[in-house]
Write a protein that holds these residues in place. Structure first.
Motif, PDB file in Angstrom:
ATOM      1  N   GLN A   1     -16.818   3.529  14.940  1.00 33.07           N
ATOM      2  CA  GLN A   1     -17.267   4.898  15.190  1.00 33.07           C
ATOM      3  C   GLN A   1     -17.487   5.681  13.898  1.00 33.07           C
ATOM      4  O   GLN A   1     -17.552   6.910  13.904  1.00 33.07           O
ATOM      5  N   GLY A   2     -17.597   4.955  12.796  1.00 32.74           N
ATOM      6  CA  GLY A   2     -18.049   5.556  11.545  1.00 32.74           C
ATOM      7  C   GLY A   2     -16.985   5.914  10.538  1.00 32.74           C
ATOM      8  O   GLY A   2     -17.307   6.454   9.477  1.00 32.74           O
ATOM      9  N   ASP A   3     -15.726   5.603  10.826  1.00 31.09           N
ATOM     10  CA  ASP A   3     -14.645   5.958   9.907  1.00 31.09           C
ATOM     11  C   ASP A   3     -14.017   4.684   9.346  1.00 31.09           C
ATOM     12  O   ASP A   3     -12.933   4.278   9.765  1.00 31.09           O
ATOM     13  N   LEU A   4     -14.703   4.060   8.380  1.00 29.17           N
ATOM     14  CA  LEU A   4     -14.177   2.815   7.810  1.00 29.17           C
ATOM     15  C   LEU A   4     -12.856   3.035   7.081  1.00 29.17           C
ATOM     16  O   LEU A   4     -11.921   2.242   7.266  1.00 29.17           O
ATOM     17  N   PRO A   5     -12.706   4.088   6.257  1.00 33.34           N
ATOM     18  CA  PRO A   5     -11.399   4.294   5.609  1.00 33.34           C
ATOM     19  C   PRO A   5     -10.256   4.430   6.612  1.00 33.34           C
ATOM     20  O   PRO A   5      -9.164   3.874   6.405  1.00 33.34           O
ATOM     21  N   GLY A   6     -10.493   5.160   7.694  1.00 33.08           N
ATOM     22  CA  GLY A   6      -9.466   5.302   8.717  1.00 33.08           C
ATOM     23  C   GLY A   6      -9.149   3.981   9.386  1.00 33.08           C
ATOM     24  O   GLY A   6      -7.991   3.666   9.673  1.00 33.08           O
ATOM     25  N   GLY A   7     -10.190   3.195   9.647  1.00 28.84           N
ATOM     26  CA  GLY A   7      -9.992   1.883  10.248  1.00 28.84           C
ATOM     27  C   GLY A   7      -9.227   0.952   9.335  1.00 28.84           C
ATOM     28  O   GLY A   7      -8.327   0.227   9.776  1.00 28.84           O
ATOM     29  N   LEU A   8      -9.558   0.968   8.044  1.00 29.48           N
ATOM     30  CA  LEU A   8      -8.856   0.108   7.093  1.00 29.48           C
ATOM     31  C   LEU A   8      -7.398   0.528   6.946  1.00 29.48           C
ATOM     32  O   LEU A   8      -6.506  -0.328   6.804  1.00 29.48           O
ATOM     33  N   ALA A   9      -7.130   1.810   6.981  1.00 29.97           N
ATOM     34  CA  ALA A   9      -5.745   2.279   6.896  1.00 29.97           C
ATOM     35  C   ALA A   9      -4.935   1.766   8.083  1.00 29.97           C
ATOM     36  O   ALA A   9      -3.784   1.319   7.928  1.00 29.97           O
ATOM     37  N   ALA A  10      -5.531   1.812   9.280  1.00 30.15           N
ATOM     38  CA  ALA A  10      -4.832   1.344  10.475  1.00 30.15           C
ATOM     39  C   ALA A  10      -4.617  -0.161  10.456  1.00 30.15           C
ATOM     40  O   ALA A  10      -3.546  -0.656  10.807  1.00 30.15           O
ATOM     41  N   ILE A  11      -5.629  -0.904  10.011  1.00 27.04           N
ATOM     42  CA  ILE A  11      -5.470  -2.361  10.030  1.00 27.04           C
ATOM     43  C   ILE A  11      -4.516  -2.821   8.929  1.00 27.04           C
ATOM     44  O   ILE A  11      -3.779  -3.800   9.097  1.00 27.04           O
ATOM     45  N   ASN A  12      -4.483  -2.109   7.818  1.00 31.78           N
ATOM     46  CA  ASN A  12      -3.505  -2.433   6.774  1.00 31.78           C
ATOM     47  C   ASN A  12      -2.080  -2.158   7.268  1.00 31.78           C
ATOM     48  O   ASN A  12      -1.141  -2.898   6.920  1.00 31.78           O
TER      49      ASN A  12
END
Length: 334
Positions: free
Chosen positions: A209-220
């Motif tokens: 949904q366009g928030d790669l930094p947020g997604g990477l923070a969650a997956i990390n």
């Protein structure tokens, strides 16, 4: 259920030591618990041995005893875990057979939690692994309906979290606000073993949904949770998904995705999780072909594929075979 895999193994081993001289039923329960915990630790061969020991006991021997002690049949739960372990080791057909048997026996048992487990943590998971999404939706809907009917809210929440992964596989939208509520309820409800998987689903949905930094923070965060709890079995797939997030949403930096795929393959090989290795090798080849190709990546994919002895009609193997057949420079390639 807290997510501490090492603690779970230690506890099950203590139970086995205490139950050496008691009836086989209790020893089988310990086999089931140890096998499940070992699977999360990535000790697949040891896990399979324990789970098979549990599953080999007669159906009618202790089902009533298990339900009175645990509210579900440990033998049936062990079958679901065994199906997953078999798939991870590279035996999709055997995994399908075990999941089918688990569901049939759970339906015959008339125990609500056992059937929820068979639908949502057995048949649904295996259907998604083999990429039979039509069957997966059917198992999911049946599991959610059953959980709702019997007031099994935590099972419904876990089913809904798994629905997030199925939506991602089938390109359906994910309601992020609703998913955050589900995550909190699963975490606070004590079923934390699967929480990193559900958090990974959320991470990918955020990135889409366009928030790669947020997604990477969650997956990390999901990876860190797995590492801290000893739940290493899922890390190769989480890394692959992280690589895909970077590959699709940050295409100018392929090296970051390559690093994720290569680390995933390394960990999958260490744990002898052949199915994870095949998936990550497939993703790596797809990426490298966009950037001129890479023989080492192609060889990794061929090596993983050639170690399978069954399951050639399932989704991942069909995708891998197609890639191998179209390898640049392969016979017939133009």
């Amino acid at each position: 259920m807290t997510g501490e895999a090492h603690t779970a193994v230690a506890g099950s081993m203590n139970i086995r030591a205490l139950e050496t001289n008691v009836e086989d039923a209790y020893q089988s329960d310990a086999h089931a618990q140890a096998g499940s915990a070992l699977s999360w630790l990535g000790a697949l061969a040891a896990s399979r041995q324990q789970l098979e020991n549990s599953c080999q006991r007669p159906i009618s021997h202790t089902a009533q005893l298990d339900v009175s002690r645990f509210e579900f049949d440990q033998r049936l739960t062990a079958q679901g875990s065994l199906a997953t372990v078999l798939w991870l080791q590279g035996f999709p057909d055997q995994a399908i057979a075990v999941a089918r048997r688990q569901l049939e026996e759970a339906e015959a048992s008339n125990y609500a939690v056992s059937l929820c487990s068979a639908l949502l943590h057995g048949s649904l998971i295996i259907a998604m692994y083999i990429r039979d999404y039509e069957a997966a939706w059917s198992y999911l809907n049946s599991g959610l309906e059953h959980a709702t009917k019997h007031g099994l809210s935590i099972w419904r929440n876990m089913g809904m979290c798994t629905r997030g992964r199925l939506c991602l596989y089938t390109d359906r939208p994910v309601d992020l606000a609703a998913y955050r509520v589900l995550l909190a309820e699963v975490r606070d409800g004590g079923f934390r073993m699967r929480y990193p998987n559900y958090l990974t689903n959320y991470a990918e949905a955020v990135a889409r949904q366009g928030d790669l930094p947020g997604g990477l923070a969650a997956i990390n965060e999901a990876i860190a949770l797995c590492e801290s709890r000893g739940q290493v079995v899922g890390i190769p797939e989480i890394l692959r998904i992280k690589g895909n997030m970077i590959r699709f949403h940050e295409p100018a930096n392929p090296d970051k995705a390559v690093e994720c795929y290569q680390r995933s393959i390394e960990l999958a090989r260490q744990g002898e999780a052949l199915s994870w290795e095949l998936r990550s090798a497939t993703s790596l080849v797809k990426l490298m072909r966009r950037h001129g190709g890479d023989n080492e990546a192609e060889d990794m994919l061929a090596s993983a594929y050639n170690r399978f002895q069954e399951g050639f009609s399932t989704g991942d193997l069909l995708r891998a075979r197609t890639l191998i057949a179209t390898r640049p420079g392969a016979p017939g390639e133009r």
